[in-house]
Design a protein around this motif. Structure first.
Motif, short mmCIF file in Angstrom:
data_model
loop_
_atom_site.label_atom_id
_atom_site.label_comp_id
_atom_site.label_asym_id
_atom_site.label_seq_id
_atom_site.Cartn_x
_atom_site.Cartn_y
_atom_site.Cartn_z
N GLN A 535 -4.46 10.02 -1.76
CA GLN A 535 -5.35 9.12 -3.05
C GLN A 535 -5.72 7.92 -3.34
O GLN A 535 -6.41 7.55 -4.15
N LEU A 536 -4.58 7.28 -3.16
CA LEU A 536 -4.71 5.95 -3.40
C LEU A 536 -3.62 4.43 -2.08
O LEU A 536 -2.48 5.59 -2.16
N PHE A 537 -4.16 4.57 -0.83
CA PHE A 537 -3.63 3.28 -0.43
C PHE A 537 -3.26 1.25 -0.95
O PHE A 537 -4.03 1.00 -1.40
N VAL A 538 -1.97 1.52 -0.85
CA VAL A 538 -2.02 -0.02 -2.20
C VAL A 538 -0.54 -0.61 -1.29
O VAL A 538 0.67 -0.79 -0.82
N PRO A 539 -1.77 -1.74 -0.20
CA PRO A 539 -1.05 -2.32 0.82
C PRO A 539 0.27 -3.47 0.07
O PRO A 539 0.00 -4.13 -0.82
N ILE A 540 1.32 -3.42 0.66
CA ILE A 540 2.25 -4.64 0.17
C ILE A 540 2.15 -5.93 1.64
O ILE A 540 2.92 -5.87 2.48
N PHE A 541 1.34 -6.87 0.55
CA PHE A 541 1.26 -7.86 1.73
C PHE A 541 1.04 -8.91 1.18
O PHE A 541 1.76 -9.29 -0.19
N HIS A 542 2.00 -9.88 1.96
CA HIS A 542 2.21 -11.34 1.49
C HIS A 542 2.83 -12.17 2.11
O HIS A 542 2.92 -12.11 3.94
N ARG A 543 1.79 -13.54 2.41
CA ARG A 543 1.45 -14.59 3.41
C ARG A 543 1.93 -14.76 5.08
O ARG A 543 2.29 -15.00 5.26
N GLY A 544 0.26 -13.61 4.40
CA GLY A 544 -0.91 -13.31 5.86
C GLY A 544 0.33 -12.02 6.47
O GLY A 544 -0.09 -11.92 7.51
N THR A 545 1.22 -11.60 6.10
CA THR A 545 2.20 -10.54 6.33
C THR A 545 1.55 -9.58 5.60
O THR A 545 1.93 -8.97 4.51
N LEU A 546 1.58 -7.82 6.37
CA LEU A 546 1.34 -6.87 5.99
C LEU A 546 2.99 -6.00 6.22
O LEU A 546 3.41 -5.04 7.11
N TYR A 547 3.47 -6.23 4.83
CA TYR A 547 4.77 -5.96 5.05
C TYR A 547 5.06 -4.43 4.97
O TYR A 547 6.25 -3.21 5.33
N GLY A 548 4.43 -3.77 4.43
CA GLY A 548 4.64 -2.31 3.81
C GLY A 548 3.26 -1.38 3.42
O GLY A 548 1.90 -2.36 3.02
N ILE A 549 2.32 0.48 3.06
CA ILE A 549 1.83 -0.23 2.80
C ILE A 549 2.23 1.76 1.52
O ILE A 549 3.24 2.48 1.66
N LEU A 550 1.97 2.11 0.45
CA LEU A 550 2.61 2.32 -0.34
C LEU A 550 1.74 3.62 -0.71
O LEU A 550 0.12 2.76 -0.82
N ILE A 551 1.55 4.64 -0.96
CA ILE A 551 0.96 5.80 -0.06
C ILE A 551 1.13 6.59 -1.93
O ILE A 551 2.52 7.38 -2.16
N LEU A 552 -0.32 6.93 -2.92
CA LEU A 552 0.07 7.94 -4.06
C LEU A 552 -0.79 8.96 -3.85
O LEU A 552 -2.12 8.65 -3.52
N GLY A 553 -0.20 9.99 -4.48
CA GLY A 553 -0.83 11.33 -3.96
C GLY A 553 -1.60 11.90 -5.51
O GLY A 553 -1.88 10.52 -6.34
N ASP A 554 -2.16 12.79 -5.13
CA ASP A 554 -2.17 13.17 -6.45
C ASP A 554 -2.08 13.12 -8.26
O ASP A 554 -0.90 13.19 -7.86
N ARG A 555 -2.59 13.05 -8.90
CA ARG A 555 -1.77 13.11 -10.14
C ARG A 555 -1.42 14.67 -11.17
O ARG A 555 -2.01 15.36 -10.32
#
Length: 699
Positions: A535-555
């Protein structure tokens, strides 16, 4: 994700997108608002005299009421006097100013007919400071009109250009602020054209109000049915407006000025029916619509409307109807009770904010907490004090005064407001949690975390539990791709060049799944079908690099992700980006350290092997040669062999090559020899098979 407005509204409403219309509408409505608000202070001198149309004769005015102790009562005027002229100007039409601008202390001359007698009475105009009832009569209405108009204009001007629905809501509420001004200060001051403008706005609202509720916050009926309804309402509004204007021109030509006209009554009835239709749409969407997000947002509008009208109805209107218009049990004057109606446009504005059109969440939240706190304290205190005062036959002012004292005592209470804040958050956001506390807690934990498993556990287990999220996953950078972490049963990875990764890297803010799927291709979404619960994609981004993506589902409770949830996830992702960058750095250093250990181990093995294969063998040969001829030299060589063996073993035990268990057994034997008879050392190997460890760990 905003639905295409062309599918929600007929093409006619595209004029809302026009900059020219927005500027013209804003300027015209602002001028009307200012003029009729100022007209009260210009054309309503403090006389304490209030006029109304005389039902007994056309084109006449009668004194409807007098303020107790006001200048009119002191001058000798009476309720029911027919006013013939004021300052020599005949009074025939109350739809234009009947007073000339007057300063405090000036004289106003009334010519009145009392029965069969005509009298001329002079009164001295008073001051507003000496008659606060004049301000109480109008200031709450002015405040309400300005607040509603400002909210409507802000929605109109600052909503996204493509969102016609939000702009339509803005127009409706801006007109609502104007009509409160014309029917309040404008009508009381008898300012020019105030009734005409009010009724024309009511006529336009017959179309605009249902149009807004047909498409906002959720669409009702099919596009064809909506167009038919709006066409019918538009035709009705056009007929009513034409008939009303024609009748006004006819009456103006004949110099007839009645209290009301059949066309005006028809417009009011049409407006009330359109309002009931809009409320019916809200009820339908609140309880019957399948889309839970739209249902919750419609519920906010419905309950906000109920909260806005409840104080006015129960504390002002119902006591007036039951006990009479001058009863002491009217707990809130109408002029004060009407201020609670400001909650209604705030509810609409909040829902528009939920669609990410306006940044007013914090303001609306705090205003709603304050209003509900005030309302709750007043309701409880008045109920309790009334239950005490009625049996004791105490005046109603005891209950009213006591309730306001309770309000002054309770409002500064942080504990009470905190409880109200929790209730408001549950209504606005769904499940309640302390966002500030969660942010502080996770920022501290992330700052102290340099271990990958602990980092994954924080984001995939602890954070969803705090935010009441059913399911979460984490993708972390591994070379040129992002790999699914936390030991999921199914393997999933995405290249950094994947469309989803590039989209999130281009806009490193939390993105709702529906918005993300709307901009990526079908092939990309197919590749990501394993995560279709997201339901929600949260990019983990630092100094021009995408280090990861946190993915959250339904409440967990089925609520949607509010903007507060998105902001919380975004704040934590910023700290997580710093943490994961540090983790990658620490892992790189650990890899270098392991490489150094392996190199040192290889060097130790080489030294031990060289000492054993060359030096130790040579010493054995020397010992054999000198053992027969020189026993003392042989003993010295033997001690050297023993010391060399210990040195070789300290570098790396040779038995390690035959297994860890043998090497440990040899180590225990050496320790037993060193301990002698003072200590007994025992060890037991319960393993069924040999332990396989890397050389550096075994050593």
């Amino acid at each position: 994700m905003n639905p295409p407005p062309e599918q929600d509204l007929p093409p006619f409403f595209s004029f809302l997108r026009s900059t020219g219309f927005q500027v013209a509408f804003s300027l015209v409505t602002l001028c009307i608002l200012l003029f009729y608000n100022l007209a009260y202070y210009i054309f309503v001198p403090v006389t304490g005299v209030w006029l109304d149309f005389d039902e007994r004769a056309l084109n006449t005015a009668v004194i409807d009421r007098l303020n107790p102790g006001g200048p009119g009562e002191k001058a000798g005027l009476r309720v029911g006097d027919v006013v013939l002229s004021i300052d020599g100007r005949p009074i025939r039409n109350l739809n234009m100013p009947v007073h000339q601008p007057k300063k405090a202390g000036e004289i106003e001359i009334y010519t009145v007919r009392r029965g069969e007698v005509t009298q001329t009475i002079a009164l001295q105009v008073g001051r507003y400071g000496e008659h606060p009832d004049y301000l109480l009569e109008i200031v709450p209405l002015q405040v309400l009109s300005i607040l509603i108009f400002t909210l409507g204009l802000a929605i109109l001007l600052f909503s996204r250009p493509e969102n016609l629905r939000a702009r339509l809501v803005g127009v409706v509420w801006a007109l609502g602020g104007v009509v409160i001004t014309t029917t309040g200060p404008g009508y009381i001051s008898c300012a020019w054209f105030a009734p005409e403008i009010s009724l024309l706005i009511f006529t336009v609202s017959i179309v605009l109000a249902p149009a807004a509720h047909l498409v906002f916050p959720a669409t009702t009926f099919s596009p064809r049915v909506r167009r038919q309804i709006l066409s019918l309402l538009g035709s009705l509004a056009l007929v009513l407006a034409t008939a009303y204007l024609s009748q006004q021109v006819f009456l103006l030509i004949r110099q007839e000025y009645p209290r009301t006209t059949p066309t005006a009554l028809a417009i009011k009835i049409g407006f009330y029916l359109a309002a009931l239709f809009s409320i019916g749409l809200l009820l339908k969407n609140t309880f019957l619509i399948p889309d839970r997000e739209a249902r919750r947002q419609t519920g906010i509008i419905f309950w906000g409307t109920l909260a806005g009208f409840t104080p006015y109805l129960f504390f002002s209107e119902l006591p007036s109807l039951v006990f009479g218009p001058h009863s002491e049990w009217i707990l809130l004057p109408k002029e004060i009770g009407i201020l609670f109606m400001a909650v209604v446009p705030l509810a609409y504005a909040y829902v528009i904010y939920q669609r990410r059109l306006l940044k007013i969440d914090f303001l609306i939240n705090r205003i709603l907490v304050l209003l509900l706190t005030t309302l709750g304290v007043l309701v409880v205190s008045i109920a309790v004090l009334s239950a005490v005062s009625i049996p004791l036959a105490l005046p109603s002012r005891v209950a009213v005064t006591g309730s306001f004292i309770c309000l002054l005592i309770t409002l500064p209470s942080a504990v009470f407001q905190r409880r109200v804040q929790i209730l408001v958050d549950r209504v606005l956001y769904g499940s309640h949690y302390d966002a500030a506390a969660i942010t502080a807690e996770f920022s501290r934990c992330l700052a102290q975390t340099l271990d990958r498993p602990a980092f994954i556990h924080l984001l995939v287990r602890d954070l969803p539990q705090k935010m009441k999220v059913q399911q979460a996953a984490l993708l972390m950078l591994d070379g040129d791709s992002l790999e699914l972490q936390d030991g999921q049963s199914a393997h999933f990875s995405a290249l950094k060049t994947d469309q989803v990764c590039r989209t999130l890297a281009a806009n490193p803010n939390p993105t709702r799944a529906q918005d993300l799927w709307a901009v990526v291709g079908v092939d990309t979404r197919t590749r990501w079908r394993l995560l279709d619960w997201a339901q929600l994609f949260v990019p983990i981004f630092h100094r021009g690099t995408l280090y990861g993506i946190l993915i959250l589902g339904d409440r967990q409770a089925g609520e949607i992700y509010s903007n507060r949830d998105v902001q919380l996830a975004g704040t934590i992702s910023q700290q997580a980006a710093l943490t994961i960058a540090n983790i990658f750095l620490v892992e790189a250093m650990r890899g270098l350290s392991r490489q150094l250990v392996r190199s040192d181990e290889e060097q130790r093995k080489k030294v031990a092997r060289d000492l054993h294969d060359s030096v130790l063998q040579n010493l054995f040969f020397v010992k054999q040669q000198v053992s027969k001829t020189d026993p003392e030299a042989s003993a010295l060589v033997d001690r050297s062999i023993t010391m060399l063996r210990q040195t070789i073993k300290s570098q790396r035990p040779s038995l390690l090559d035959q297994g860890l268990a043998l090497a440990l057994n040899d180590l225990v034997s050496d320790m037993q020899r060193l301990a002698g008879d003072t200590l007994l050392i025992r060890w037991r190997n319960a393993l069924e098979e040999e332990v396989r460890l890397p050389d550096e760990q075994a050593t």
